[in-house]
Design an enzyme around this catalytic site. Sequence first.
Site, PDB file in Angstrom:
ATOM      1  N   HIS A 184      37.548  37.158  38.695  1.00  0.00           N
ATOM      2  CA  HIS A 184      37.387  37.399  37.260  1.00  0.00           C
ATOM      3  C   HIS A 184      37.139  38.887  36.963  1.00  0.00           C
ATOM      4  O   HIS A 184      36.624  39.614  37.821  1.00  0.00           O
ATOM      5  CB  HIS A 184      36.219  36.571  36.715  1.00  0.00           C
ATOM      6  N   HIS A 185      37.493  39.282  35.750  1.00  0.00           N
ATOM      7  CA  HIS A 185      37.279  40.668  35.322  1.00  0.00           C
ATOM      8  C   HIS A 185      35.786  40.972  35.195  1.00  0.00           C
ATOM      9  O   HIS A 185      35.045  40.206  34.575  1.00  0.00           O
ATOM     10  CB  HIS A 185      37.977  40.873  33.962  1.00  0.00           C
ATOM     11  N   GLY A 186      35.339  42.109  35.749  1.00  0.00           N
ATOM     12  CA  GLY A 186      33.933  42.512  35.658  1.00  0.00           C
ATOM     13  C   GLY A 186      33.611  43.157  34.322  1.00  0.00           C
ATOM     14  O   GLY A 186      33.208  44.325  34.255  1.00  0.00           O
TER      15      GLY A 186
END
Length: 399
Positions: A184-186
């Site tokens: 997932h995108h941070g």
Amino acid sequence: DYGMEKPQGSSVSFHYNPNVEYHHFGSSHPMKPWRLTLTKQLILAYGLEYTMELHEPRPATLDELAIFHDREYLSFLKNITPQNMESADNQAHILSFGFGGESNDCPVFDGLWNYVSLYSGASLHAADSLLNAQSNIAINWSGGLHHAKKNAASGFCYVNDIVLAIQHLLTQNQRVLYIDIDVHHGDGVEQAFESTDRVFTLSYHKFGFDKYNNPFFPGTGAITEMGPSDPANRGKGHTLNIPIEDGIDDEQYMWLFRTITGAVNEKYRPNAIVLQCGADSLGGDRLGKFNLNIKAHGYCVEFVKGFDKPLLLIGGGGYTPRNVARTWCHETAVCVGATLHNNLPTHLPYLQAFQGEENGGGVLYPDLHNTKRHENVNSVAKLNSIVRSAFENLRYIEG
Ligand code: V1P
Ligand code: CA
Ligand code: ZN
């Protein structure tokens, strides 16, 4: 006479408070803190505890969490319980602070405050041991909760231990590089440091839409997202996002990772590095869509270790607990420079969790490629174009 010199090679510190394991998000929730029990058991069964310094950190205090988070949010977080959450007063705030809701990504559960203070305390303590030069690699597998915002919970994350640890590292380091290999995108870490050039955030993640046109969580992190566009904003260009499609394999991922991370390290020249090792980028993850094997994931740790800079390693996502444990055990071994035999130690408690064809056949490195049959839709042309864009985005920072 070498008597006055520091020992060569890397010294590793391991920061873990076992009380974090006993918290439950609810039976149908994919986040299982007991994956940390499995991880610890594997690490102990291989005898890795003798190769590093072990620490049992105290929980973080409210004042420590308030260095990033709003006090109003924290006092809500501290006081909310499954028993009092139905009150009108609490119902008025619960959604705006990111709890409950339709998806119930961030449920209110027993001991929530204790849970967040334990994983955050461990990240702060790990950062502290780097600052004091007690170790040059510090590990906290219970942290890495990259979606939490300063006034809201998001995506299983309530307190952003990564932001807190980076803020702590910034007290003595001019530049910190944050790298995120969770599927997932941070977004929470990126947002927290969007207006500074003292933190560079680099996230590799799945980005795209499913057949119902729903975005993959959290929906941000396109290659074009590089921080604020205002040239007067110091954060401009200090964000790099690497969007990836379903089914990426070991060779492709390792190539992307070394090509881009190597270039960022050379250009940005960080004084310290934080690597979020979310294990949901493995093949066979319950939520992830990639096809990585454990050693390809571990290659990222090996590669970053090679930069020879103070390194904070933290956990993150990972929803097939037996493979989370395998990966973080392998990565602990990478840090201390140990090679582990593929047959799991027979004295391992919970050995049955790793046995049988379904569970990886009693070995440390089962073949995870395509265990969930995600077709690899990453073409060579697409990957080349991502690298080209990434290099172009890097022109904004001065080497
Ligand atoms: O997709 C969503 C919701 C649906 N809304 C429109 C947003 N939530 C995801 C959250 C994933 C969080 C990942 C955290 C991390 O990056 C760091 C620890 O790994 C979601 C999903 C999913 N398949 O993406 N929530 C759930 N599944 C879920 C399933 C069962 C019970 C509760 C939540
Ligand atoms: Ca990521
Ligand atoms: Zn994740």
